[in-house]
Design a protein around this motif. Structure first.
Motif, PDB file in Angstrom:
ATOM      1  N   GLU A 167      58.016 -57.028 117.325  1.00 43.77           N
ATOM      2  CA  GLU A 167      58.708 -55.828 116.849  1.00 43.77           C
ATOM      3  C   GLU A 167      57.875 -54.596 117.204  1.00 43.77           C
ATOM      4  O   GLU A 167      56.636 -54.638 117.216  1.00 43.77           O
ATOM      5  CB  GLU A 167      58.878 -55.950 115.328  1.00 43.77           C
ATOM      6  N   GLN A 168      58.556 -53.505 117.504  1.00 44.53           N
ATOM      7  CA  GLN A 168      57.851 -52.239 117.775  1.00 44.53           C
ATOM      8  C   GLN A 168      56.932 -51.869 116.615  1.00 44.53           C
ATOM      9  O   GLN A 168      57.165 -52.271 115.479  1.00 44.53           O
ATOM     10  CB  GLN A 168      58.863 -51.135 118.052  1.00 44.53           C
ATOM     11  N   LYS A 169      55.932 -51.059 116.932  1.00 42.82           N
ATOM     12  CA  LYS A 169      54.974 -50.700 115.882  1.00 42.82           C
ATOM     13  C   LYS A 169      54.567 -49.241 116.077  1.00 42.82           C
ATOM     14  O   LYS A 169      54.385 -48.796 117.210  1.00 42.82           O
ATOM     15  CB  LYS A 169      53.748 -51.618 116.004  1.00 42.82           C
ATOM     16  N   SER A 170      54.422 -48.525 114.944  1.00 45.47           N
ATOM     17  CA  SER A 170      53.958 -47.142 115.058  1.00 45.47           C
ATOM     18  C   SER A 170      53.094 -46.783 113.856  1.00 45.47           C
ATOM     19  O   SER A 170      53.096 -47.468 112.840  1.00 45.47           O
ATOM     20  CB  SER A 170      55.143 -46.185 115.200  1.00 45.47           C
ATOM     21  N   THR A 171      52.358 -45.699 114.005  1.00 50.23           N
ATOM     22  CA  THR A 171      51.381 -45.300 112.989  1.00 50.23           C
ATOM     23  C   THR A 171      51.611 -43.851 112.588  1.00 50.23           C
ATOM     24  O   THR A 171      51.876 -43.002 113.452  1.00 50.23           O
ATOM     25  CB  THR A 171      49.951 -45.463 113.573  1.00 50.23           C
ATOM     26  N   LYS A 172      51.475 -43.576 111.295  1.00 49.54           N
ATOM     27  CA  LYS A 172      51.698 -42.218 110.791  1.00 49.54           C
ATOM     28  C   LYS A 172      50.489 -41.333 111.106  1.00 49.54           C
ATOM     29  O   LYS A 172      49.352 -41.696 110.789  1.00 49.54           O
ATOM     30  CB  LYS A 172      51.960 -42.281 109.281  1.00 49.54           C
ATOM     31  N   TYR A 173      50.775 -40.222 111.713  1.00 47.52           N
ATOM     32  CA  TYR A 173      49.788 -39.199 112.072  1.00 47.52           C
ATOM     33  C   TYR A 173      48.628 -39.691 112.934  1.00 47.52           C
ATOM     34  O   TYR A 173      48.594 -39.422 114.129  1.00 47.52           O
ATOM     35  CB  TYR A 173      49.254 -38.483 110.829  1.00 47.52           C
ATOM     36  N   ASN A 174      47.689 -40.419 112.344  1.00 49.29           N
ATOM     37  CA  ASN A 174      46.462 -40.682 113.094  1.00 49.29           C
ATOM     38  C   ASN A 174      46.009 -42.129 112.914  1.00 49.29           C
ATOM     39  O   ASN A 174      45.777 -42.565 111.793  1.00 49.29           O
ATOM     40  CB  ASN A 174      45.373 -39.723 112.572  1.00 49.29           C
ATOM     41  N   PRO A 175      45.904 -42.890 113.999  1.00 51.96           N
ATOM     42  CA  PRO A 175      45.448 -44.273 113.842  1.00 51.96           C
ATOM     43  C   PRO A 175      43.935 -44.327 113.577  1.00 51.96           C
ATOM     44  O   PRO A 175      43.142 -43.791 114.354  1.00 51.96           O
ATOM     45  CB  PRO A 175      45.809 -44.896 115.191  1.00 51.96           C
ATOM     46  N   PHE A 176      43.566 -44.969 112.475  1.00 50.31           N
ATOM     47  CA  PHE A 176      42.136 -45.150 112.165  1.00 50.31           C
ATOM     48  C   PHE A 176      41.676 -46.456 112.780  1.00 50.31           C
ATOM     49  O   PHE A 176      42.467 -47.207 113.382  1.00 50.31           O
ATOM     50  CB  PHE A 176      41.921 -45.111 110.651  1.00 50.31           C
ATOM     51  N   ALA A 177      40.382 -46.755 112.582  1.00 55.16           N
ATOM     52  CA  ALA A 177      39.780 -47.926 113.246  1.00 55.16           C
ATOM     53  C   ALA A 177      40.544 -49.209 112.941  1.00 55.16           C
ATOM     54  O   ALA A 177      40.774 -50.033 113.833  1.00 55.16           O
ATOM     55  CB  ALA A 177      38.317 -48.054 112.833  1.00 55.16           C
ATOM     56  N   GLU A 178      40.963 -49.359 111.673  1.00 57.19           N
ATOM     57  CA  GLU A 178      41.648 -50.619 111.323  1.00 57.19           C
ATOM     58  C   GLU A 178      43.026 -50.698 112.003  1.00 57.19           C
ATOM     59  O   GLU A 178      43.474 -51.779 112.395  1.00 57.19           O
ATOM     60  CB  GLU A 178      41.767 -50.810 109.808  1.00 57.19           C
ATOM     61  N   ASP A 179      43.673 -49.541 112.170  1.00 55.78           N
ATOM     62  CA  ASP A 179      44.963 -49.525 112.895  1.00 55.78           C
ATOM     63  C   ASP A 179      44.742 -49.906 114.356  1.00 55.78           C
ATOM     64  O   ASP A 179      45.474 -50.713 114.929  1.00 55.78           O
ATOM     65  CB  ASP A 179      45.597 -48.137 112.849  1.00 55.78           C
ATOM     66  N   LEU A 180      43.721 -49.298 114.939  1.00 51.88           N
ATOM     67  CA  LEU A 180      43.467 -49.549 116.362  1.00 51.88           C
ATOM     68  C   LEU A 180      43.085 -51.008 116.598  1.00 51.88           C
ATOM     69  O   LEU A 180      43.429 -51.590 117.629  1.00 51.88           O
ATOM     70  CB  LEU A 180      42.383 -48.595 116.882  1.00 51.88           C
ATOM     71  N   ALA A 181      42.378 -51.591 115.620  1.00 50.10           N
ATOM     72  CA  ALA A 181      42.030 -53.019 115.744  1.00 50.10           C
ATOM     73  C   ALA A 181      43.309 -53.858 115.780  1.00 50.10           C
ATOM     74  O   ALA A 181      43.401 -54.847 116.525  1.00 50.10           O
ATOM     75  CB  ALA A 181      41.139 -53.437 114.580  1.00 50.10           C
ATOM     76  N   GLU A 182      44.302 -53.450 115.015  1.00 43.03           N
ATOM     77  CA  GLU A 182      45.577 -54.190 115.018  1.00 43.03           C
ATOM     78  C   GLU A 182      46.281 -54.075 116.379  1.00 43.03           C
ATOM     79  O   GLU A 182      46.839 -55.040 116.887  1.00 43.03           O
ATOM     80  CB  GLU A 182      46.500 -53.662 113.915  1.00 43.03           C
ATOM     81  N   TYR A 183      46.240 -52.863 116.940  1.00 42.88           N
ATOM     82  CA  TYR A 183      46.869 -52.694 118.262  1.00 42.88           C
ATOM     83  C   TYR A 183      46.110 -53.499 119.329  1.00 42.88           C
ATOM     84  O   TYR A 183      46.712 -54.055 120.246  1.00 42.88           O
ATOM     85  CB  TYR A 183      46.931 -51.215 118.647  1.00 42.88           C
ATOM     86  N   PHE A 184      44.776 -53.533 119.175  1.00 37.10           N
ATOM     87  CA  PHE A 184      43.975 -54.335 120.103  1.00 37.10           C
ATOM     88  C   PHE A 184      44.434 -55.790 120.040  1.00 37.10           C
ATOM     89  O   PHE A 184      44.664 -56.429 121.090  1.00 37.10           O
ATOM     90  CB  PHE A 184      42.484 -54.213 119.734  1.00 37.10           C
ATOM     91  N   GLU A 185      44.581 -56.299 118.832  1.00 35.64           N
ATOM     92  CA  GLU A 185      44.994 -57.703 118.672  1.00 35.64           C
ATOM     93  C   GLU A 185      46.406 -57.917 119.227  1.00 35.64           C
ATOM     94  O   GLU A 185      46.710 -58.951 119.811  1.00 35.64           O
ATOM     95  CB  GLU A 185      44.942 -58.118 117.197  1.00 35.64           C
ATOM     96  N   GLN A 186      47.237 -56.922 119.013  1.00 31.98           N
ATOM     97  CA  GLN A 186      48.612 -57.012 119.536  1.00 31.98           C
ATOM     98  C   GLN A 186      48.586 -57.089 121.064  1.00 31.98           C
ATOM     99  O   GLN A 186      49.278 -57.897 121.672  1.00 31.98           O
ATOM    100  CB  GLN A 186      49.399 -55.767 119.103  1.00 31.98           C
ATOM    101  N   GLY A 187      47.733 -56.253 121.667  1.00 33.93           N
ATOM    102  CA  GLY A 187      47.582 -56.270 123.126  1.00 33.93           C
ATOM    103  C   GLY A 187      47.058 -57.612 123.603  1.00 33.93           C
ATOM    104  O   GLY A 187      47.543 -58.163 124.603  1.00 33.93           O
ATOM    105  N   ALA A 188      46.067 -58.149 122.898  1.00 36.61           N
ATOM    106  CA  ALA A 188      45.490 -59.451 123.290  1.00 36.61           C
ATOM    107  C   ALA A 188      46.563 -60.536 123.225  1.00 36.61           C
ATOM    108  O   ALA A 188      46.652 -61.401 124.116  1.00 36.61           O
ATOM    109  CB  ALA A 188      44.314 -59.786 122.380  1.00 36.61           C
ATOM    110  N   ALA A 189      47.402 -60.475 122.193  1.00 37.12           N
ATOM    111  CA  ALA A 189      48.461 -61.486 122.041  1.00 37.12           C
ATOM    112  C   ALA A 189      49.497 -61.351 123.169  1.00 37.12           C
ATOM    113  O   ALA A 189      49.955 -62.356 123.725  1.00 37.12           O
ATOM    114  CB  ALA A 189      49.136 -61.323 120.685  1.00 37.12           C
ATOM    115  N   LEU A 190      49.826 -60.127 123.503  1.00 42.74           N
ATOM    116  CA  LEU A 190      50.795 -59.909 124.592  1.00 42.74           C
ATOM    117  C   LEU A 190      50.221 -60.390 125.924  1.00 42.74           C
ATOM    118  O   LEU A 190      50.910 -61.026 126.724  1.00 42.74           O
ATOM    119  CB  LEU A 190      51.150 -58.417 124.691  1.00 42.74           C
TER     120      LEU A 190
END
Ligand code: FEO
Length: 404
Positions: free
Chosen positions: A372-395
């Motif tokens: 599913e698409q994913k987005s972040t409010k205003y500013n992605p912090f380190a924990e948000d970016l870690a999630e996107y990193f994991e999402q990228g690794a999974a893709l």
């Protein structure tokens, strides 16, 4: 006439008489960073025959090159393999200047040329298998409808063994070196891929069909002469472009990834970078492009052999960024048989529709959408970016483990 513009003999009877457009940078929206050429060819046989013309502003260049080897009024036939104005733009001027016995085009080419230049413009239609007897040489034609226009056809000169392939096997590349074997293969690989991605990608099935048809004809081709870019005259260079076309038309899922996005205040860009790092951590080659820094036609070149395409946008006024919509619209026109994984992402302030709209667009283009698409409010912090990193690794992992 400019006497420094000379024809170049490419075989016993055939001369190159085209024009080089060094400075064109937009070809109906396609960014032509290296310019282009409009190749035209003069066959000096008992029937003197001109194959294709050039874009209208280059009429004088075409005529000067013709005049360097023959009085232009000696031209008997003009064969128009493709009616797009980069090849027919000065056709009427040439006809007025040389008064040929006949102008030939394909069955659909006749209709196209009349639609462009008036019902009174006289064209003799040729269909697949028709042969023009030029004297020592015979010129046979093969209609290649929708490659890339309905009128497109190719022509083969039997004794000199030249295949005039119009746009097919061409590239937008202005070079003083007329032959492929005199040019840099890495540049030609990129430009041929860019041409295919931006002109032919949605016609992949037709390209495969034409390659098959040409293969069945078993033509002995000594020179492969497209209407743009270098000509192929050695077995190695002919194999290079034919193999590249076979690979591009294969429909195989590429093993690379592309992340393209727009950003407003840098948040979507941070997400794009984290996502790309994750994809790379899975062992997948990834290209990251900010729209604007990269032109849509460059992004399309990367999409051609990418099996994973990630698209990001901030939400602005409840919509995706207009520049993202632009690239998606362009992509939608160029993809038909999607065999790619997609992913939508973004950032937002108070509503957040953009990634949902991107996802819907990717879905309509038949992308496989495992997440599913994913987005972040205003500013992605380190924990948000870690999630996107994991999402990228999974893709990335999914891409590597997927089939063709
Ligand atoms: Fe080079 Fe389709 O024109």
């Amino acid at each position: 006439m400019k006497d420094y513009l000379k024809a170049v003999q490419i075989s016993e009877k055939v001369y190159y008489v085209g024009a080089i457009d060094w400075n064109v940078r937009s070809f109906h929206g396609y960014r032509t960073g290296r310019g282009t050429s409009y190749n035209a060819f003069l066959i000096i046989d008992e029937k003197v025959t001109l194959i294709d013309c050039v874009k209208k502003p280059f009429f004088n260049e075409l005529m000067a090159r013709i005049a360097s080897v023959i009085d232009p009024s000696e031209i008997d036939y003009i064969v128009s393999n493709h009616s797009e104005p980069d090849h027919s733009g000065c056709l009427v001027d040439v006809v007025n200047a040389v008064k040929p016995e006949k102008v030939f085009a394909s069955v659909m080419g006749e209709k196209a040329l009349k639609a462009y230049y008036g019902e009174d413009f006289e064209v003799t239609p040729l269909k697949t298998g028709d042969v023009l007897d030029l004297g020592e040489n015979k010129l046979s034609v093969l209609e290649t409808r929708m490659l890339h226009w309905p009128d497109s056809m190719v022509a083969y000169l039997d004794k000199d063994k030249v295949l005039f392939s119009q746009d097919a096997f061409g590239m937008h590349y202005a070079t003083a070196n007329l032959f492929a074997d005199e040019n840099d293969y890495s540049v030609m690989t990129y430009e041929a891929k860019k041409y295919f991605a931006n002109i032919l990608m949605h016609l992949t099935n037709q390209v495969r069909g034409a390659i098959k048809q040409l293969g069945e004809l078993n033509l002995d081709v000594k020179i492969l002469a497209p209407d743009h870019g270098p000509l192929f005259r050695t077995p190695e260079s002919i194999a290079f472009i034919q193999n590249l076309y076979a690979a591009m038309a294969s429909g195989d899922r590429g093993r690379k990834a592309v992340v393209f996005y727009a950003t407003m205040w840098g948040s979507t860009e941070k997400i794009a970078t984290a996502l790309a790092d994750g994809i790379r951590s899975a062992g997948v080659e990834v290209k990251v492009s900010a729209i604007g820094a990269s032109d849509r036609s460059d992004i399309m070149t990367d999409v051609l052999d990418a099996g994973l395409v990630c698209v990001g946008s901030p939400t602005m006024n409840n919509q995706m960024y207009p520049s993202v919509a632009d690239v998606l619209t362009y992509l939608k026109g160029l993809l038909r048989t999607t065999n790619k994984i997609g992913y939508a992402f973004g950032s937002f302030g108070w509503s957040g529709e953009a990634p949902k709209k991107i996802q819907a667009e990717l879905e309509s283009m038949k992308f496989e959408l495992p997440f599913e698409q994913k987005s972040t409010k205003y500013n992605p912090f380190a924990e948000d970016l870690a999630e996107y990193f994991e999402q990228g690794a999974a893709l990335g992992k999914m891409l590597l483990e997927s089939g063709k």
